[in-house]
Design a protein around this motif. Structure first.
Motif, PDB file in Angstrom:
ATOM      1  N   PRO A 155       0.807  -1.168   0.071  1.00  0.00           N
ATOM      2  CA  PRO A 155       0.224  -0.045   0.085  1.00  0.00           C
ATOM      3  C   PRO A 155       0.776   1.393  -0.080  1.00  0.00           C
ATOM      4  O   PRO A 155       2.066   1.182   0.201  1.00  0.00           O
ATOM      5  N   PRO A 156       0.318   2.422  -0.359  1.00  0.00           N
ATOM      6  CA  PRO A 156       0.898   3.744   0.027  1.00  0.00           C
ATOM      7  C   PRO A 156       1.266   3.674   1.395  1.00  0.00           C
ATOM      8  O   PRO A 156       0.448   3.166   2.255  1.00  0.00           O
ATOM      9  N   SER A 157       2.381   4.110   1.747  1.00  0.00           N
ATOM     10  CA  SER A 157       2.609   4.359   3.345  1.00  0.00           C
ATOM     11  C   SER A 157       1.768   5.289   4.083  1.00  0.00           C
ATOM     12  O   SER A 157       1.334   6.265   3.371  1.00  0.00           O
ATOM     13  N   GLY A 158       1.888   5.032   5.191  1.00  0.00           N
ATOM     14  CA  GLY A 158       1.099   6.197   6.329  1.00  0.00           C
ATOM     15  C   GLY A 158       1.494   7.469   6.095  1.00  0.00           C
ATOM     16  O   GLY A 158       0.676   8.515   6.037  1.00  0.00           O
ATOM     17  N   ASP A 159       2.694   7.706   5.911  1.00  0.00           N
ATOM     18  CA  ASP A 159       3.354   8.955   5.618  1.00  0.00           C
ATOM     19  C   ASP A 159       2.894   9.530   4.407  1.00  0.00           C
ATOM     20  O   ASP A 159       2.619  10.890   4.171  1.00  0.00           O
ATOM     21  N   ALA A 160       3.096   8.883   3.574  1.00  0.00           N
ATOM     22  CA  ALA A 160       2.314   9.122   2.065  1.00  0.00           C
ATOM     23  C   ALA A 160       0.752   9.546   1.870  1.00  0.00           C
ATOM     24  O   ALA A 160       0.601  10.432   1.459  1.00  0.00           O
ATOM     25  N   ILE A 161      -0.063   8.763   2.691  1.00  0.00           N
ATOM     26  CA  ILE A 161      -1.458   9.016   2.977  1.00  0.00           C
ATOM     27  C   ILE A 161      -1.549  10.309   3.720  1.00  0.00           C
ATOM     28  O   ILE A 161      -2.437  11.028   3.107  1.00  0.00           O
TER      29      ILE A 161
END
Ligand code: SF4
Length: 184
Positions: A155-161
């Protein structure tokens, strides 16, 4: 300013998971304590976080997963009809991802092979009007509805989200620099 007025100023978010593994939502939760910061500026509409079953008017909809059955079609259309901005989150929403591996196979044949009577080994495919109808293949969101943004990753990382979402909420064009931007 009263709490009621503050609530009116909050951005309204909807999130849902279609044909995916829920990993993108798990990654969303990786924003950890920033969830508290998020609840200062946003409130949730339909989402696994609220268990609200239908989406009302909202500002941003984050959708994980592709579209594999009639229920997914209804959900994605409902979110599109209600959200000002719709974001395809993760590989499954953007291009079908892993669930789309079935697209090379015949859906009827898959069902016959998967659902078999344990005694006779004959096909016993469940059939009920309450079950969503499986589509011939898994579709990316943009083949069903208009998508405003795509957030890549599996998935996209939490930081990216977090970066993507806060850019949107603050009215900025979302921008992910390396190493936040990745496709796996
Ligand atoms: S993109 Fe990856 S993490 Fe997200 S739902 Fe699909 S398989 Fe799961």
């Amino acid at each position: 300013m009263s709490d009621q007025n503050l609530d009116k100023m909050k951005v309204r978010l909807a999130t849902t998971s279609l044909a995916g593994c829920f990993g993108c939502h798990m990654s969303f939760l990786d924003i950890d304590e920033r969830l508290f910061e998020l609840t200062e500026i946003a409130e949730f509409d339909r989402s696994p976080l609220t268990d609200i079953k239908h989406c009302g008017p909202c500002d941003i909809a984050l959708i994980e997963g592709g579209v594999c059955n009639s229920d997914n079609v209804n959900v994605v259309r409902e979110l599109r009809a209600n959200a000002k901005i719709l974001v395809a989150v993760g590989a499954c929403a953007i291009n079908g991802g892993l669930p789309a591996l079935r697209n090379r196979l015949d859906i009827e044949e898959i069902l016959r092979r998967v659902y078999r009577d344990p005694v006779t080994d004959e096909p016993r495919v469940p059939s009920s009007i309450e079950l969503p109808l499986a589509l011939d293949k898994v579709y990316p969101l943009n083949e069903i509805v208009r998508v405003d943004y795509s957030l890549p990753g599996c998935p996209p990382s939490g930081d990216a989200i977090w970066k993507f979402l806060t850019d949107l909420i603050l009215g900025r064009m979302p921008r992910l620099d390396q190493p936040l931007l990745h496709y796996d």
